[in-house]
Design a protein around this motif. Structure first.
Motif, PDB file in Angstrom:
ATOM      1  N   GLN A 427     -51.759  19.885  43.773  1.00  8.45           N
ATOM      2  CA  GLN A 427     -51.637  21.009  44.701  1.00  8.45           C
ATOM      3  C   GLN A 427     -52.537  22.120  44.175  1.00  8.45           C
ATOM      4  N   ILE A 428     -53.285  22.764  45.079  1.00  9.76           N
ATOM      5  CA  ILE A 428     -54.173  23.822  44.600  1.00  9.76           C
ATOM      6  C   ILE A 428     -53.770  25.180  45.148  1.00  9.76           C
ATOM      7  N   PHE A 429     -53.924  26.175  44.281  1.00 15.52           N
ATOM      8  CA  PHE A 429     -53.526  27.540  44.590  1.00 15.52           C
ATOM      9  C   PHE A 429     -54.655  28.483  44.175  1.00 15.52           C
ATOM     10  N   GLN A 430     -54.541  29.726  44.615  1.00 16.69           N
ATOM     11  CA  GLN A 430     -55.519  30.735  44.225  1.00 16.69           C
ATOM     12  C   GLN A 430     -54.788  31.927  43.614  1.00 16.69           C
ATOM     13  N   GLU A 431     -55.531  32.699  42.814  1.00 12.07           N
ATOM     14  CA  GLU A 431     -54.993  33.967  42.337  1.00 12.07           C
ATOM     15  C   GLU A 431     -54.655  34.797  43.574  1.00 12.07           C
ATOM     16  N   PHE A 432     -53.634  35.608  43.493  1.00 14.77           N
ATOM     17  CA  PHE A 432     -53.115  36.264  44.697  1.00 14.77           C
ATOM     18  C   PHE A 432     -54.133  37.166  45.386  1.00 14.77           C
ATOM     19  N   LEU A 436     -61.687  31.842  46.453  1.00 13.36           N
ATOM     20  CA  LEU A 436     -61.652  30.483  45.897  1.00 13.36           C
ATOM     21  C   LEU A 436     -62.268  30.388  44.500  1.00 13.36           C
ATOM     22  N   GLU A 437     -62.859  31.515  44.009  1.00 18.22           N
ATOM     23  CA  GLU A 437     -63.497  31.451  42.693  1.00 18.22           C
ATOM     24  C   GLU A 437     -62.485  31.023  41.619  1.00 18.22           C
ATOM     25  N   GLU A 438     -61.264  31.563  41.711  1.00 21.46           N
ATOM     26  CA  GLU A 438     -60.229  31.229  40.732  1.00 21.46           C
ATOM     27  C   GLU A 438     -59.280  30.207  41.346  1.00 21.46           C
ATOM     28  N   ILE A 439     -59.347  28.979  40.860  1.00 22.63           N
ATOM     29  CA  ILE A 439     -58.459  27.947  41.396  1.00 22.63           C
ATOM     30  C   ILE A 439     -57.460  27.534  40.331  1.00 22.63           C
ATOM     31  N   ILE A 440     -56.191  27.452  40.737  1.00 22.19           N
ATOM     32  CA  ILE A 440     -55.133  26.965  39.844  1.00 22.19           C
ATOM     33  C   ILE A 440     -54.627  25.650  40.419  1.00 22.19           C
ATOM     34  N   VAL A 441     -54.519  24.658  39.562  1.00 19.07           N
ATOM     35  CA  VAL A 441     -54.048  23.344  39.988  1.00 19.07           C
ATOM     36  C   VAL A 441     -52.638  23.126  39.459  1.00 19.07           C
ATOM     37  N   GLY A 442     -51.762  22.611  40.327  1.00 19.30           N
ATOM     38  CA  GLY A 442     -50.408  22.256  39.905  1.00 19.30           C
ATOM     39  C   GLY A 442     -50.205  20.755  40.064  1.00 19.30           C
ATOM     40  N   VAL A 443     -49.598  20.116  39.060  1.00 18.49           N
ATOM     41  CA  VAL A 443     -49.355  18.669  39.126  1.00 18.49           C
ATOM     42  C   VAL A 443     -47.915  18.368  38.684  1.00 18.49           C
ATOM     43  N   ILE A 497     -49.177  33.875  43.182  1.00 12.64           N
ATOM     44  CA  ILE A 497     -50.333  33.076  43.614  1.00 12.64           C
ATOM     45  C   ILE A 497     -50.188  32.833  45.118  1.00 12.64           C
ATOM     46  N   LYS A 498     -51.179  32.172  45.707  1.00 11.78           N
ATOM     47  CA  LYS A 498     -51.053  31.810  47.124  1.00 11.78           C
ATOM     48  C   LYS A 498     -51.613  30.407  47.323  1.00 11.78           C
ATOM     49  N   ASP A 499     -51.129  29.734  48.387  1.00 12.09           N
ATOM     50  CA  ASP A 499     -51.666  28.404  48.672  1.00 12.09           C
ATOM     51  C   ASP A 499     -52.893  28.547  49.571  1.00 12.09           C
ATOM     52  N   LEU A 500     -53.451  27.410  50.013  1.00 12.56           N
ATOM     53  CA  LEU A 500     -54.694  27.470  50.791  1.00 12.56           C
ATOM     54  C   LEU A 500     -54.479  28.000  52.205  1.00 12.56           C
ATOM     55  N   LYS A 501     -53.192  28.121  52.589  1.00  7.12           N
ATOM     56  CA  LYS A 501     -52.898  28.715  53.907  1.00  7.12           C
ATOM     57  C   LYS A 501     -52.492  30.176  53.740  1.00  7.12           C
ATOM     58  N   GLU A 528     -37.426  25.586  46.220  1.00  4.43           N
ATOM     59  CA  GLU A 528     -38.078  24.680  45.258  1.00  4.43           C
ATOM     60  C   GLU A 528     -39.064  23.753  45.935  1.00  4.43           C
ATOM     61  N   PHE A 529     -38.927  23.563  47.243  1.00  4.68           N
ATOM     62  CA  PHE A 529     -39.782  22.625  47.965  1.00  4.68           C
ATOM     63  C   PHE A 529     -40.653  23.346  48.970  1.00  4.68           C
ATOM     64  N   GLY A 530     -41.863  22.808  49.160  1.00  8.41           N
ATOM     65  CA  GLY A 530     -42.718  23.334  50.216  1.00  8.41           C
ATOM     66  C   GLY A 530     -42.125  22.956  51.563  1.00  8.41           C
ATOM     67  N   ARG A 531     -42.357  23.785  52.568  1.00 10.48           N
ATOM     68  CA  ARG A 531     -41.873  23.450  53.909  1.00 10.48           C
ATOM     69  C   ARG A 531     -42.656  22.261  54.435  1.00 10.48           C
ATOM     70  N   ASN A 532     -42.058  21.542  55.408  1.00 15.12           N
ATOM     71  CA  ASN A 532     -42.706  20.345  55.939  1.00 15.12           C
ATOM     72  C   ASN A 532     -44.099  20.626  56.493  1.00 15.12           C
ATOM     73  N   ASP A 533     -44.301  21.843  57.021  1.00 17.36           N
ATOM     74  CA  ASP A 533     -45.628  22.133  57.568  1.00 17.36           C
ATOM     75  C   ASP A 533     -46.622  22.501  56.485  1.00 17.36           C
ATOM     76  N   ASP A 534     -46.187  22.483  55.228  1.00 16.93           N
ATOM     77  CA  ASP A 534     -47.127  22.714  54.116  1.00 16.93           C
ATOM     78  C   ASP A 534     -47.978  21.481  53.858  1.00 16.93           C
ATOM     79  N   ILE A 535     -47.553  20.351  54.384  1.00 18.45           N
ATOM     80  CA  ILE A 535     -48.085  19.086  53.881  1.00 18.45           C
ATOM     81  C   ILE A 535     -49.225  18.582  54.741  1.00 18.45           C
TER      82      ILE A 535
END
Length: 535
Positions: A427-432, A436-443, A497-501, A528-535
């Motif tokens: 899952q990829i996120f950005q600094e708030f 896109l220069e700063e990308i944070i990856v979550g696994v 942080i924020k997601d790509l949306k 704890e879970f992303g909403r279904n429309d996150d996917i």
């Protein structure tokens, strides 16, 4: 309609789950051998020159001898059309396995006879139990020294909370492994270590009442022990009940050795008779769609980029839930409302493909994805209005900041990391407050970082450096439109942080910080879970 119903009812779609090294991929290969899909089983381990397992197609899998992504394999056997979903055994890839189980009607659980129930088996079993998936157990590696059989069964029952019913019973293990006793037919199938890589091999059948012949093969001591164990089993073991099996409350247990091919075909034959044909699927509104009476519908459970290096393609894997798919038909992509034809529909045998003209409920098909599909999307006949319930995302537990080594390759980097994220592996996120220069990856598991580095370098020609971050907990903000994020009262170890949306999330180093943040912001709602429309 009878023809449609017949075709659907002969389908069996199942996932194979296990802890790493229990022999899952070897068992898969032997199934393919019996179906005539391959002629020689390849060992999963071995030197670079050795054959690789058919289900391991990604370069990193071939190099390391582990499965890191689910494979889809289809073959015919004894009038059945079988779809096998081979899953990664390693716990760092459990999210891929979870999504794959959403597409299966039943699961085959492989357990190493010498190790019993291992941590990853427990985790995967919980997912099956949550969905009431019927589970069939194959206790493998009986040609090596194994735990006591009663102890193994007891472990399955206690650790996984499911009743067991042994369909056959092993006679010894390791060097003393003589074969198995078939409880239904009251016969002993003798073991001979001669069947590696082939489906032929001599297995003698001895009637349990033919005492002289039995003793001459297994010895008086083994015969006495067998009689004693069978007596105990009759008094203590659960009775076979197909309804309980199909409700996921009882697991039939088989013993054998996948490597030497002993007990595999017997298991396959029993499994096909006991396993369910494609079952109805729930929509987001709670209705159940009947596979045989409804028009075509399917959902996307997996997306894989670059399966074919020459074409740099993306394949969306779909589980057909109802009706028949015809390659000439138009379908509706429910999430976008677009009507389209599915491009290059194909069945996939690891990295080999066969273009399809038709497929039925229960089948898994791969279609070319021009970038419009997401995991959890529904596809159906144009006049239908079906929308299947979404697939929840796992919360990542490990985070790293990603830096590309060559800034001139920005375009390839963004494309690569975005495509891999769309597969659901990361899952990829950005600094708030940045772009896109700063990308944070979550696994979910740290091995995913290694796979990400490997794939970016080998598939997109981009080198990266990962800087591990100390955060372990992530929370989605459920009511982000009602909260003033600038005035959010957090803790010193919290990061926005924020997601790509552009949806805001919070990272925490310590679990107690989550409660403290909620206490300080009474209106805040976290999930704890992303909403279904996150996917």
């Amino acid at each position: 309609m009878a023809n449609l119903t017949q075709e659907i009812n002969r389908r069996r779609t199942f996932a194979i789950i296990s802890h790493p090294d229990a022999g899952k991929t070897t068992l898969t290969e032997k199934f393919l051998l019996y179906g005539g899909a391959i002629n020689l089983a390849g060992s999963v381990k071995g030197k670079a020159t050795a054959r690789h397992a058919v289900s391991d197609w990604m370069e990193i899998e071939k190099e390391r001898g582990i499965s890191v992504t689910s494979s889809v394999l289809q073959f015919e056997y004894d009038g059945y059309c079988i779809n096998i979903l081979d899953t990664p055994g390693h716990q760092d890839f459990s999210e891929d396995t979870y999504r794959t189980l959403m597409a299966a009607d039943s699961a085959v659980m492989v357990i190493d006879g010498s190790k019993g129930v291992e941590p990853q088996t427990r985790k995967l079993f919980k997912v099956c139990a949550m969905r009431h998936i019927p589970i069939f157990t194959f206790i493998n590696k009986m040609d090596r020294d194994a735990k006591d059989t009663f102890d193994l069964l007891d472990e399955v029952e206690k650790e996984l909370g499911i009743a067991t019913c042994p369909m056959n019973w092993p006679i010894g293990s390791g060097k003393g492994f003589k074969g198995v006793y078939d409880r239904e037919k009251k016969q002993v199938l003798t073991f001979s270590d001669t069947e590696k890589g082939t489906k032929e091999g001599h297995t003698e059948v001895i009637d349990v009442n033919d005492a002289d012949k039995l003793v001459s093969f297994i010895g008086a001591e083994a015969q006495d022990k067998l009689n004693e164990e069978l007596e105990l089993l009759e008094g203590a073991g659960a009775e076979y009940d197909l309804d309980m099996v199909r409700a996921g409350e009882l697991t039939p247990v088989f013993f054998g050795s996948a490597l030497t091919n002993f007990g595999v075909e017997v298991f396959l034959q029993h499994f096909l008779k006991m396993a369910m044909n494609p079952s109805g699927r729930k929509t987001a509104s709670g209705e159940v769609v009947d596979p045989t009476t409804n028009d075509f519908s399917a959902f996307v459970f997996k997306i894989q980029a670059n399966m074919n290096k020459a074409h740099r393609d993306r394949i969306a894997f779909m589980r057909i839930c109802s009706g028949k798919y015809d390659a000439t038909m138009n379908v509706k992509h429910v999430q976008s409302g677009r009507e389209m034809r599915l491009s290059q529909p194909q069945q996939i045998m690891a990295d080999e493909r066969k273009i399809l003209t038709e497929a039925y409920a229960g089948d898994i098909i791969g279609v070319f994805d021009p970038g419009i599909f997401s995991i959890g999307d529904t596809i159906c006949a144009p006049k239908e209005n079906v929308r299947y319930e979404g697939i929840p995302t796992f919360a990542p537990e490990h985070f790293a900041r990603v830096r590309q080594m060559d800034t001139m390759k920005r375009k390839q980097f963004v494309k690569g990391i975005t495509q891999i994220a769309q597969e659901g592996a990361i899952q990829i996120f950005q600094e708030f407050n940045t772009g896109l220069e700063e990308i944070i990856v979550g696994v979910v598991g740290v091995l995913q970082f290694e796979v990400l580095e490997y794939r970016l370098k080998n598939e997109y020609n981009v080198e990266i450096k990962l800087e591990k971050l100390p955060y372990e907990y992530i929370r989605w903000i459920e009511n982000d439109t009602e909260i003033d994020l600038a005035r959010l009262q957090g803790t010193s170890d919290m990061k926005k942080i924020k997601d790509l949306k552009d949806r805001p999330l919070l990272l925490f180093i310590n679990e107690w910080s989550i409660g403290m943040t909620l206490d300080r912001n009474k209106d805040l709602k976290l999930s704890e879970f992303g909403r279904n429309d996150d996917i």
